[in-house]
Design an enzyme around this catalytic site. Structure first.
Site, PDB file in Angstrom:
ATOM      1  N   VAL A 180       0.644  -1.023  -0.373  1.00 16.65           N
ATOM      2  CA  VAL A 180      -0.103  -0.163   0.121  1.00 16.65           C
ATOM      3  C   VAL A 180       1.092   1.787  -0.036  1.00 16.65           C
ATOM      4  CG1 VAL A 180      -1.600   1.633   1.132  1.00 16.65           C
ATOM      5  CG2 VAL A 180      -1.634  -1.115   1.202  1.00 16.65           C
ATOM      6  N   TYR A 201      -1.973 -11.055  15.441  1.00 13.74           N
ATOM      7  CA  TYR A 201      -1.474  -9.894  14.420  1.00 13.74           C
ATOM      8  C   TYR A 201      -2.788  -9.292  14.450  1.00 13.74           C
ATOM      9  CZ  TYR A 201      -2.011  -7.960   9.782  1.00 13.74           C
ATOM     10  OH  TYR A 201      -2.810  -7.402   9.105  1.00 13.74           O
TER      11      TYR A 201
HETATM   12  N1  LIG Z   1      -1.751  -7.495   4.015  1.00 13.76           N
HETATM   13  C1  LIG Z   1      -2.637  -7.596   3.600  1.00 13.76           C
HETATM   14  O1  LIG Z   1      -3.487  -8.779   3.416  1.00 13.76           O
HETATM   15  C2  LIG Z   1      -3.533  -6.961   4.470  1.00 13.76           C
HETATM   16  C3  LIG Z   1      -5.050  -7.108   4.622  1.00 13.76           C
HETATM   17  C4  LIG Z   1      -5.694  -6.361   5.975  1.00 13.76           C
HETATM   18  C5  LIG Z   1      -4.841  -4.585   5.854  1.00 13.76           C
HETATM   19  N2  LIG Z   1      -3.861  -4.765   5.685  1.00 13.76           N
HETATM   20  C6  LIG Z   1      -2.901  -3.385   6.585  1.00 13.76           C
HETATM   21  O2  LIG Z   1      -2.505  -2.876   5.498  1.00 13.76           O
HETATM   22  C7  LIG Z   1      -1.826  -2.593   5.763  1.00 13.76           C
HETATM   23  C8  LIG Z   1      -0.622  -1.902   4.639  1.00 13.76           C
HETATM   24  O3  LIG Z   1      -0.368  -3.411   4.578  1.00 13.76           O
HETATM   25  P1  LIG Z   1       1.151  -4.350   3.117  1.00 13.76           P
HETATM   26  O4  LIG Z   1       0.208  -5.426   2.418  1.00 13.76           O
HETATM   27  O5  LIG Z   1       1.062  -3.066   1.880  1.00 13.76           O
HETATM   28  O6  LIG Z   1       2.103  -4.534   3.948  1.00 13.76           O
HETATM   29  P2  LIG Z   1       3.043  -5.008   3.753  1.00 13.76           P
HETATM   30  O7  LIG Z   1       3.528  -4.667   2.306  1.00 13.76           O
HETATM   31  O8  LIG Z   1       3.506  -6.207   4.605  1.00 13.76           O
HETATM   32  O9  LIG Z   1       3.986  -3.154   3.976  1.00 13.76           O
HETATM   33  C9  LIG Z   1       4.331  -3.133   5.295  1.00 13.76           C
HETATM   34  C10 LIG Z   1       5.550  -2.201   5.043  1.00 13.76           C
HETATM   35  O10 LIG Z   1       5.254  -2.149   6.796  1.00 13.76           O
HETATM   36  C11 LIG Z   1       6.749  -1.797   6.773  1.00 13.76           C
HETATM   37  N3  LIG Z   1       7.078  -1.799   8.423  1.00 13.76           N
HETATM   38  C12 LIG Z   1       7.442  -2.987   8.799  1.00 13.76           C
HETATM   39  N4  LIG Z   1       8.171  -3.217  10.567  1.00 13.76           N
HETATM   40  C13 LIG Z   1       8.394  -1.844  10.288  1.00 13.76           C
HETATM   41  C14 LIG Z   1       9.035  -1.681  11.308  1.00 13.76           C
HETATM   42  N5  LIG Z   1       9.022  -1.868  12.840  1.00 13.76           N
HETATM   43  N6  LIG Z   1       9.031  -0.081  11.161  1.00 13.76           N
HETATM   44  C15 LIG Z   1       8.926   1.282   9.871  1.00 13.76           C
HETATM   45  N7  LIG Z   1       8.074  -0.018   8.646  1.00 13.76           N
HETATM   46  C16 LIG Z   1       8.152  -1.528   8.856  1.00 13.76           C
HETATM   47  C17 LIG Z   1       7.979  -2.765   6.079  1.00 13.76           C
HETATM   48  O11 LIG Z   1       8.885  -1.828   5.989  1.00 13.76           O
HETATM   49  P3  LIG Z   1      10.261  -2.424   5.062  1.00 13.76           P
HETATM   50  O12 LIG Z   1       9.887  -2.784   4.254  1.00 13.76           O
HETATM   51  O13 LIG Z   1      11.335  -1.219   4.951  1.00 13.76           O
HETATM   52  O14 LIG Z   1      10.578  -3.129   6.537  1.00 13.76           O
HETATM   53  C18 LIG Z   1       6.423  -2.813   4.771  1.00 13.76           C
HETATM   54  O15 LIG Z   1       7.106  -1.768   3.814  1.00 13.76           O
HETATM   55  C19 LIG Z   1      -1.308  -2.554   7.065  1.00 13.76           C
HETATM   56  O16 LIG Z   1      -1.786  -2.114   7.859  1.00 13.76           O
HETATM   57  C20 LIG Z   1      -2.014  -4.466   6.914  1.00 13.76           C
HETATM   58  O17 LIG Z   1      -2.186  -4.346   8.809  1.00 13.76           O
HETATM   59  C21 LIG Z   1      -2.826  -5.567   5.133  1.00 13.76           C
END
Ligand SMILES: NC(=O)c1ccc[n+]([C@@H]2O[C@H](COP(=O)([O-])OP(=O)(O)OC[C@H]3O[C@@H](n4cnc5c(N)ncnc54)[C@H](OP(=O)(O)O)[C@@H]3O)[C@@H](O)[C@H]2O)c1
Length: 298
Positions: free
Chosen positions: A12, A126
Site C-alpha cells: 500500500v 497479529y
Molecule cells: N496484506 C494484507 O493482506 C492486509 C490485509 C488487511 C489489512 N492490511 C493492512 O494494510 C496495511 C498495509 O499492508 P501491506 O500489505 O501494504 O503491508 P506490507 O506490504 O507488508 O508492508 C508493510 C510495510 O511496513 C513496514 N514496516 C514493517 N515493520 C516496520 C518497522 N518496524 N518500522 C518501520 N516500518 C516497518 C515495512 O517496511 P520495510 O519493508 O522497510 O521493512 C513495509 O514497507 C497494514 O496496516 C496492514 O495491517 C493488510
C-alpha cells in the site's frame, strides 16, 4: 500540505507514494529511515518533519510469525503501540492521521459481513496487535481515520496472487482453502481512495473522521481467487504447470497454520460508500489491473 508516509515500500505504501504526490510534499520513509518499534525515533521523526497529515500503512504483517515470541513483540510495538504514539504526536501538532487495519480483528464467526460496530475478537497475535493499534489511535485526541481493509494485493510487494503464480509454475496440482471468504483489495485502490479522503479532510471542517470498512466489492474464497489468477495467467500465455482444474478446494481444518484465520472476512462497506459517496469496484477489476502489470499483458 505536508504528508508523512510510513512503510513506503510496502504494497500500500508504494502506491500511496504515487497517489499522494499531487496533494503536497510527501516525506516517505521505510524501516531503514525510522524503526516504528523505536518509540523515541518515531516521536523524533514526527517532531522534525512536522506534517499536516500522517499516513500509516506500515505494519508488521507476518501473521504466522507474530505467534512467536519475537514476532509477537515486534507486532505489538509496530501495530499496537506506534499508532497511539502517532496519535499523540499528531494531536500536539494539530495534524490528522490516516491508519489502516484489517478484517483479522474479527473472529469470522458472524454469518453476515462485519460492520464497524461489531465487537472485535481477533483469533491471533497479529489481529490482536492491529485491534490494539486501532484503539490506541482512537484514544488519542488526534483527528483520525481508521480504514479496515482485507486481503491486500498489489503489483509491488508480496501477496497471495504472486505466491499462486510461483507455485503454478512449479507444481502440477494445488490445494487451496475454500471456506475462508473475503474480498481481495487492490493496493492501488486503497491508495487512490486515501488520496480522495486526504483531499477532503483538508478542506472540509466537518469532515467525518472515524472508523470505516474499506475493501473491494464482492466476495470470493482463496480457492476461487487462485483459480481466477491462474485463468488470467494462462490467457496471458504464462508458462504454467497446471490449469484451474488442477486447483482443489480444501477446508481450513486441512491446512493448519500457526495463526488461525477468520472464516468470514467480509466487511460491510456501506458506511464508507454512503458517507463519502465513493464506489468500491468489484475485486476482479483491481486484480485484473494488477495481473496485467505482473504478467505484462496489454
Ligand atoms: N496484506 C494484507 O493482506 C492486509 C490485509 C488487511 C489489512 N492490511 C493492512 O494494510 C496495511 C498495509 O499492508 P501491506 O500489505 O501494504 O503491508 P506490507 O506490504 O507488508 O508492508 C508493510 C510495510 O511496513 C513496514 N514496516 C514493517 N515493520 C516496520 C518497522 N518496524 N518500522 C518501520 N516500518 C516497518 C515495512 O517496511 P520495510 O519493508 O522497510 O521493512 C513495509 O514497507 C497494514 O496496516 C496492514 O495491517 C493488510
Amino acid at each position: 500540505m505536508k504528508i508523512l508516509l510510513t512503510g513506503k515500500n510496502g504494497q500500500v505504501g508504494f502506491e500511496l507514494q504515487r497517489a499522494l504526490a499531487p496533494l503536497g510534499t510527501v516525506h516517505a520513509v521505510d524501516s531503514g529511515d525510522c524503526d516504528l518499534a523505536d518509540e523515541q525515533a518515531l516521536r523524533a521523526l514526527i517532531r522534525t518533519s512536522r506534517p499536516d497529515l500522517i499516513v500509516n500503512p506500515a505494519a508488521y504483517t507476518a501473521v504466522d510469525r507474530a505467534e512467536d515470541e519475537a514476532g509477537g513483540q515486534l507486532a505489538t510495538a509496530v501495530n499496537a503501540i506506534a499508532p497511539g504514539v502517532m496519535g499523540e504526536e499528531a494531536a500536539r501538532l494539530g495534524a490528522a492521521v490516516i491508519h489502516y487495519s484489517t478484517d483479522y480483528v474479527f473472529d469470522g464467526r458472524k454469518a453476515t459481513p462485519y460492520v464497524e460496530t461489531d465487537a472485535t475478537a481477533p483469533l491471533g497475535a497479529y489481529g490482536r496487535s492491529k485491534r490494539d493499534g486501532e484503539q490506541a489511535l482512537m484514544r488519542s485526541t488526534a483527528r483520525h481515520l481508521v480504514l479496515r481493509t482485507s486481503w491486500v494485493v498489489g503489483a509491488h510487494g508480496n501477496n497471495f496472487a504472486k505466491t499462486m503464480l510461483r507455485l503454478a509454475a512449479e507444481r502440477k496440482e494445488l490445494s487451496v482453502v475454500h471456506d475462508q471468504v473475503g474480498a481481495p483489495t487492490s493496493a492501488a485502490l486503497i491508495a487512490d481512495l486515501t488520496a480522495h479522503l486526504a483531499m477532503r479532510l483538508r478542506h472540509d471542517p466537518a469532515f467525518p473522521f472515524g472508523l470505516y470498512h474499506m475493501s473491494a466489492g464482492g466476495e470470493t474464497s482463496w480457492c476461487e481467487y487462485a483459480s481466477f489468477v491462474i485463468e488470467r495467467a494462462t490467457q496471458a500465455g504464462q508458462p504454467l504447470s497446471l490449469t484451474p482444474a488442477d486447483i482443489h478446494p480444501i477446508a481450513s481444518a486441512d491446512y493448519p497454520t500457526r495463526a488461525s484465520r477468520p472464516l468470514n472476512s467480509r466487511l460491510d462497506t456501506s458506511l464508507f460508500t454512503k458517507t463519502f459517496g465513493l464506489r468500491l469496484p468489484p475485486w476482479r477489476e483491481g486484480l485484473n489491473h494488477i495481473l496485467q502489470q505482473i504478467l505484462r499483458t496489454p
